[in-house]
Design a protein around this motif. Structure first.
Motif, PDB file in Angstrom:
ATOM      1  N   PHE A 139       0.967  -1.293   0.015  1.00  0.00           N
ATOM      2  CA  PHE A 139       0.012  -0.079  -0.176  1.00  0.00           C
ATOM      3  C   PHE A 139       1.015   1.316   0.078  1.00  0.00           C
ATOM      4  CE2 PHE A 139      -3.036  -2.821   1.486  1.00  0.00           C
ATOM      5  CZ  PHE A 139      -4.347  -2.433   1.220  1.00  0.00           C
ATOM      6  N   ARG A 140       0.472   2.098  -0.724  1.00  0.00           N
ATOM      7  CA  ARG A 140       1.365   3.351  -0.968  1.00  0.00           C
ATOM      8  C   ARG A 140       0.351   4.592  -0.675  1.00  0.00           C
ATOM      9  NH1 ARG A 140       4.530   0.697   0.056  1.00  0.00           N
ATOM     10  NH2 ARG A 140       6.085  -0.344  -1.293  1.00  0.00           N
ATOM     11  N   PRO A 141       0.737   5.748  -0.075  1.00  0.00           N
ATOM     12  CA  PRO A 141       0.248   6.982   0.427  1.00  0.00           C
ATOM     13  C   PRO A 141      -0.472   7.449  -0.781  1.00  0.00           C
ATOM     14  CG  PRO A 141       2.389   7.287   1.067  1.00  0.00           C
ATOM     15  CD  PRO A 141       2.315   5.919   0.537  1.00  0.00           C
ATOM     16  N   THR A 142      -1.576   8.209  -0.824  1.00  0.00           N
ATOM     17  CA  THR A 142      -1.927   9.257  -1.925  1.00  0.00           C
ATOM     18  C   THR A 142      -2.235  10.530  -1.322  1.00  0.00           C
ATOM     19  OG1 THR A 142      -4.325   8.934  -1.275  1.00  0.00           O
ATOM     20  CG2 THR A 142      -3.405   7.156  -2.419  1.00  0.00           C
ATOM     21  N   ASP A 143      -2.630  11.340  -2.035  1.00  0.00           N
ATOM     22  CA  ASP A 143      -2.756  12.761  -1.641  1.00  0.00           C
ATOM     23  C   ASP A 143      -4.151  12.986  -0.909  1.00  0.00           C
ATOM     24  OD1 ASP A 143      -0.283  13.428  -2.873  1.00  0.00           O
ATOM     25  OD2 ASP A 143      -1.289  14.050  -4.714  1.00  0.00           O
ATOM     26  N   GLN A 144      -4.793  11.883  -1.047  1.00  0.00           N
ATOM     27  CA  GLN A 144      -6.348  12.007  -0.551  1.00  0.00           C
ATOM     28  C   GLN A 144      -6.341  12.065   0.989  1.00  0.00           C
ATOM     29  OE1 GLN A 144      -8.151   8.657  -2.426  1.00  0.00           O
ATOM     30  NE2 GLN A 144      -8.966   9.938  -4.072  1.00  0.00           N
ATOM     31  N   ARG A 145      -6.980  12.829   1.720  1.00  0.00           N
ATOM     32  CA  ARG A 145      -7.175  13.250   3.221  1.00  0.00           C
ATOM     33  C   ARG A 145      -8.558  13.425   3.586  1.00  0.00           C
ATOM     34  NH1 ARG A 145      -2.644  12.219   1.965  1.00  0.00           N
ATOM     35  NH2 ARG A 145      -0.518  12.773   2.971  1.00  0.00           N
ATOM     36  N   ARG A 146      -9.100  13.026   4.689  1.00  0.00           N
ATOM     37  CA  ARG A 146     -10.458  13.494   5.185  1.00  0.00           C
ATOM     38  C   ARG A 146     -10.345  13.389   6.642  1.00  0.00           C
ATOM     39  NH1 ARG A 146     -13.527   7.615   3.556  1.00  0.00           N
ATOM     40  NH2 ARG A 146     -12.752   6.444   5.473  1.00  0.00           N
ATOM     41  N   PRO A 147     -11.359  14.242   7.179  1.00  0.00           N
ATOM     42  CA  PRO A 147     -11.385  14.306   8.721  1.00  0.00           C
ATOM     43  C   PRO A 147     -11.975  12.834   8.977  1.00  0.00           C
ATOM     44  CG  PRO A 147     -12.603  15.761   7.706  1.00  0.00           C
ATOM     45  CD  PRO A 147     -12.240  15.067   6.466  1.00  0.00           C
ATOM     46  N   MET A 148     -11.228  12.492  10.114  1.00  0.00           N
ATOM     47  CA  MET A 148     -11.871  11.012  10.672  1.00  0.00           C
ATOM     48  C   MET A 148     -13.317  11.321  10.965  1.00  0.00           C
ATOM     49  SD  MET A 148      -8.490   9.544  12.667  1.00  0.00           S
ATOM     50  CE  MET A 148      -9.107   7.899  12.902  1.00  0.00           C
ATOM     51  N   ARG A 149     -13.956  10.323  10.979  1.00  0.00           N
ATOM     52  CA  ARG A 149     -15.194  10.367  11.331  1.00  0.00           C
ATOM     53  C   ARG A 149     -15.544  10.123  12.717  1.00  0.00           C
ATOM     54  NH1 ARG A 149     -17.502   6.365   6.704  1.00  0.00           N
ATOM     55  NH2 ARG A 149     -15.585   5.668   6.954  1.00  0.00           N
TER      56      ARG A 149
END
Length: 172
Positions: A139-149
């Protein structure tokens, strides 16, 4: 060392999934969006519907159910041809014994068999252990981030989408 097997649960095995899910919610409530009290009282129809929405995998060892993971469709923002690994949990007494590795490996195989080109896995951006674990599978990191729910003790935290290329894409 115990042999660990991983298999997909059928809809009729909803009680196995329910039991593991409720154990996970009690053990690590901060890791899941749901609340144990809310899910514990849900009827059979709720659990059967959940079984139909995603593939639910169970890890077994020594005649016990020792872990669970789910595979579903990725969101459009992630990828149109991607799947998502989520709900990964291992019974604390079985951590470090290869259960999580077996669940992730089988998840990738099933996602590929379902025609997904990529498998996404969201983890807390400050959870170095989870990032390292997922990285060991490719698995490799992406640029996608989101607030944790779920909100941690120090306020809102962020998740990062990790992605694993499947099939022929693994080489790219």
């Amino acid at each position: 060392m115990s042999e660990i097997t991983v298999r997909a649960l059928t809809e009729d095995e909803w009680e196995i999934y329910r039991t593991l899910r409720l154990e996970a919610l009690q053990d690590a409530p901060e890791a899941f969006v749901a609340d144990h009290a809310d899910e514990a009282d849900q009827p059979e129809d709720f659990w059967r519907a959940r079984m139909r929405r995603s593939v639910r995998l169970v890890g077994e060892a020594d005649g016990e159910y020792v872990g669970v993971a789910s595979i579903g469709d990725a969101t459009e923002s992630e990828s149109e041809d991607g799947g998502q690994l989520f709900g990964l949990w291992v019974n604390p007494t079985w951590r470090g014994a290869g259960v999580a590795a077996s669940l992730v490996s089988q998840s990738a195989k099933i996602a590929e068999d379902q025609g997904f080109a990529r498998l996404f896995y969201w983890v807390g951006s400050d959870n170095g252990r989870a990032v390292a674990f997922a990285s060991s599978f490719g698995f490799r990191p992406t640029d996608q981030r989101r607030p944790m729910r779920v909100v941690g003790e120090s306020g809102p935290e962020e998740e990062i989408a990790l992605v694993l290329a499947l099939g022929e894409d693994r080489a790219s």
